[in-house]
Motif scaffolding. Sequence first.
Motif, PDB file in Angstrom:
ATOM      1  N   GLY A 173       5.715  14.608 -11.861  1.00  0.00           N
ATOM      2  CA  GLY A 173       7.112  14.321 -11.535  1.00  0.00           C
ATOM      3  C   GLY A 173       7.279  12.864 -11.209  1.00  0.00           C
ATOM      4  O   GLY A 173       6.422  12.030 -11.546  1.00  0.00           O
ATOM      5  N   GLY A 174       8.376  12.517 -10.542  1.00  0.00           N
ATOM      6  CA  GLY A 174       8.600  11.119 -10.193  1.00  0.00           C
ATOM      7  C   GLY A 174       9.910  10.929  -9.472  1.00  0.00           C
ATOM      8  O   GLY A 174      10.639  11.881  -9.179  1.00  0.00           O
ATOM      9  N   GLY A 175      10.220   9.675  -9.173  1.00  0.00           N
ATOM     10  CA  GLY A 175      11.446   9.328  -8.483  1.00  0.00           C
ATOM     11  C   GLY A 175      11.728   7.845  -8.613  1.00  0.00           C
ATOM     12  O   GLY A 175      10.974   7.100  -9.227  1.00  0.00           O
ATOM     13  N   THR A 176      12.846   7.395  -8.000  1.00  0.00           N
ATOM     14  CA  THR A 176      13.261   5.999  -8.052  1.00  0.00           C
ATOM     15  C   THR A 176      12.843   5.282  -6.782  1.00  0.00           C
ATOM     16  O   THR A 176      13.169   5.715  -5.672  1.00  0.00           O
ATOM     17  CB  THR A 176      14.779   5.893  -8.217  1.00  0.00           C
ATOM     18  N   ILE A 177      12.116   4.183  -6.931  1.00  0.00           N
ATOM     19  CA  ILE A 177      11.638   3.408  -5.784  1.00  0.00           C
ATOM     20  C   ILE A 177      12.817   2.803  -5.030  1.00  0.00           C
ATOM     21  O   ILE A 177      13.741   2.237  -5.621  1.00  0.00           O
ATOM     22  CB  ILE A 177      10.667   2.300  -6.244  1.00  0.00           C
ATOM     23  N   ILE A 178      12.788   2.920  -3.704  1.00  0.00           N
ATOM     24  CA  ILE A 178      13.858   2.372  -2.864  1.00  0.00           C
ATOM     25  C   ILE A 178      13.256   1.429  -1.822  1.00  0.00           C
ATOM     26  O   ILE A 178      12.067   1.401  -1.582  1.00  0.00           O
ATOM     27  CB  ILE A 178      14.634   3.492  -2.133  1.00  0.00           C
ATOM     28  N   ARG A 179      14.146   0.646  -1.205  1.00  0.00           N
ATOM     29  CA  ARG A 179      13.702  -0.194  -0.087  1.00  0.00           C
ATOM     30  C   ARG A 179      13.505   0.683   1.138  1.00  0.00           C
ATOM     31  O   ARG A 179      14.180   1.684   1.322  1.00  0.00           O
ATOM     32  CB  ARG A 179      14.740  -1.263   0.234  1.00  0.00           C
ATOM     33  N   LYS A 180      12.629   0.244   2.016  1.00  0.00           N
ATOM     34  CA  LYS A 180      12.416   0.998   3.248  1.00  0.00           C
ATOM     35  C   LYS A 180      12.136   0.015   4.388  1.00  0.00           C
ATOM     36  O   LYS A 180      11.346  -0.902   4.210  1.00  0.00           O
ATOM     37  CB  LYS A 180      11.222   1.944   3.070  1.00  0.00           C
ATOM     38  N   PRO A 197      -3.875  -1.299  -2.534  1.00  0.00           N
ATOM     39  CA  PRO A 197      -2.550  -1.924  -2.655  1.00  0.00           C
ATOM     40  C   PRO A 197      -2.153  -2.158  -4.108  1.00  0.00           C
ATOM     41  O   PRO A 197      -2.993  -2.511  -4.946  1.00  0.00           O
ATOM     42  CB  PRO A 197      -2.711  -3.247  -1.896  1.00  0.00           C
ATOM     43  N   GLN A 198      -0.875  -1.971  -4.397  1.00  0.00           N
ATOM     44  CA  GLN A 198      -0.337  -2.150  -5.738  1.00  0.00           C
ATOM     45  C   GLN A 198       0.544  -3.394  -5.802  1.00  0.00           C
ATOM     46  O   GLN A 198       1.287  -3.700  -4.867  1.00  0.00           O
ATOM     47  CB  GLN A 198       0.486  -0.925  -6.143  1.00  0.00           C
ATOM     48  N   ARG A 199       0.464  -4.090  -6.952  1.00  0.00           N
ATOM     49  CA  ARG A 199       1.203  -5.338  -7.100  1.00  0.00           C
ATOM     50  C   ARG A 199       2.643  -5.094  -7.558  1.00  0.00           C
ATOM     51  O   ARG A 199       2.902  -4.342  -8.477  1.00  0.00           O
ATOM     52  CB  ARG A 199       0.506  -6.250  -8.108  1.00  0.00           C
ATOM     53  N   PRO A 235      -4.807   6.135  -7.744  1.00  0.00           N
ATOM     54  CA  PRO A 235      -4.941   7.248  -6.799  1.00  0.00           C
ATOM     55  C   PRO A 235      -4.053   7.053  -5.566  1.00  0.00           C
ATOM     56  O   PRO A 235      -3.926   5.937  -5.044  1.00  0.00           O
ATOM     57  CB  PRO A 235      -6.426   7.209  -6.417  1.00  0.00           C
ATOM     58  N   CYS A 236      -3.452   8.142  -5.107  1.00  0.00           N
ATOM     59  CA  CYS A 236      -2.552   8.057  -3.958  1.00  0.00           C
ATOM     60  C   CYS A 236      -2.396   9.427  -3.311  1.00  0.00           C
ATOM     61  O   CYS A 236      -2.834  10.448  -3.838  1.00  0.00           O
ATOM     62  CB  CYS A 236      -1.182   7.529  -4.383  1.00  0.00           C
ATOM     63  N   THR A 237      -1.734   9.432  -2.168  1.00  0.00           N
ATOM     64  CA  THR A 237      -1.316  10.656  -1.485  1.00  0.00           C
ATOM     65  C   THR A 237       0.197  10.607  -1.354  1.00  0.00           C
ATOM     66  O   THR A 237       0.760   9.566  -0.972  1.00  0.00           O
ATOM     67  CB  THR A 237      -1.949  10.760  -0.099  1.00  0.00           C
ATOM     68  N   SER A 289       0.810  -1.219   0.000  1.00  0.00           N
ATOM     69  CA  SER A 289       0.000   0.000   0.000  1.00  0.00           C
ATOM     70  C   SER A 289       0.841   1.265   0.000  1.00  0.00           C
ATOM     71  O   SER A 289       0.300   2.362  -0.152  1.00  0.00           O
ATOM     72  CB  SER A 289      -0.929   0.013   1.223  1.00  0.00           C
ATOM     73  N   GLU A 290       2.164   1.142   0.184  1.00  0.00           N
ATOM     74  CA  GLU A 290       3.003   2.335   0.238  1.00  0.00           C
ATOM     75  C   GLU A 290       4.395   2.032  -0.292  1.00  0.00           C
ATOM     76  O   GLU A 290       4.814   0.875  -0.380  1.00  0.00           O
ATOM     77  CB  GLU A 290       3.075   2.875   1.666  1.00  0.00           C
TER      78      GLU A 290
END
Length: 364
Positions: free
Chosen positions: A357-364, A337-339, A320-322, A287-288
């Motif tokens: 805009g956008g960015g690069t997905i990282i681990r968290k 939730p996104q797959r 849709p997201c925040t 979900s995030e």
Amino acid sequence: MLNKNKVVVGMSGGVDSTVAAYQLKKMGYEVIGVNMRLWQDDFLEEEHFMKDGGCCSLSSVEDARRVCEQIGIPFFALDFKGVFKETVVDYFIDAYKNGETPNPCIACNKYVKFEALLEKAHQLGAYYVATGHYAKISYDDSIERYVVQKASAIEKDQTYALYNLTQEQLQHILMPLSEFSSKEEVRQIAAKFDVQMSQKSDSQEICFVPDQDYVGFLKRNGDFKIESGDFFSTEGEILGKHEGIVNYTIGQRKGLGITFGKPMYVVDIDPEYNRVVLGENNTVFKSELWAKDVNFIQMASIKGPYRCEAKIRYSAKPAPCTIEYHDGIVHVIFDEPQRAVTPGQAVVFYQDEYLVGGGTIIRK
């Protein structure tokens, strides 16, 4: 002094860049065609790079030269191998080494097509650089910024790969295919002066890996050893052996080399311990996410929670997201939730047809 009537077009020898150059000349611009020599893999030279392997193939040079002659514009083949290796190939290798799935087209757009080529265009006295991308660029007087919109040919829209463009770059970029309603319409124009070229297939996903064996590419060009390791369950149980983390990506089900009597998917990749975590389908949804190296186009930054839509891969439907922006990192919370949220891939934000805009997905 840069000439606002002069434009350098990146010519791959394909349909889109050819028609882009043709349209610009028709509009009255002084057009220069440039083929960018980006990569050469000697191991595959004879078998693949003499064939139609996209913008990195040897045949693309002659195709681009031929169509420039037919259009009636000057042609140059220029060497961009150094900047391409440093900013695209090395990044590609490092991403897989770190258990991520890279997006080399985004890196190429950022550092090569709209930075290195734009610099070369300015050296040639041209104010603009142009490509065969499907996207719309315009200036919005109300916010005093350049904006990017989805293309009219929505099935070909390429804004996902353009989120890194800066305001400085946008004022020097032309994308003349933005108003075409379909790729077929573009092919019809190309057929008027080069039937052979008009029938060429679209470029492949990774132009510098023409045989599509990216693991073989990593073995030849990487500076690390691909080692086997353990498959783990989401509960921490060892399930078997994998063939090296570079062989897997989040959400993958096929090609695991091991069966469980039920569908299992790659949920996580742990480069530190050389582990690949597997789980059932429901464990692949999140979900995030968090993203780094963020660039905003419609605004310099955002303050507070911001509602929009986001795509986590090129082919995904905007969801849709925040989003919240803190210290260079964006936190994205989806309504649903996104797959297969995948580190290394881009998350790209939209407001209706506008690219935010956008960015690069990282681990968290």
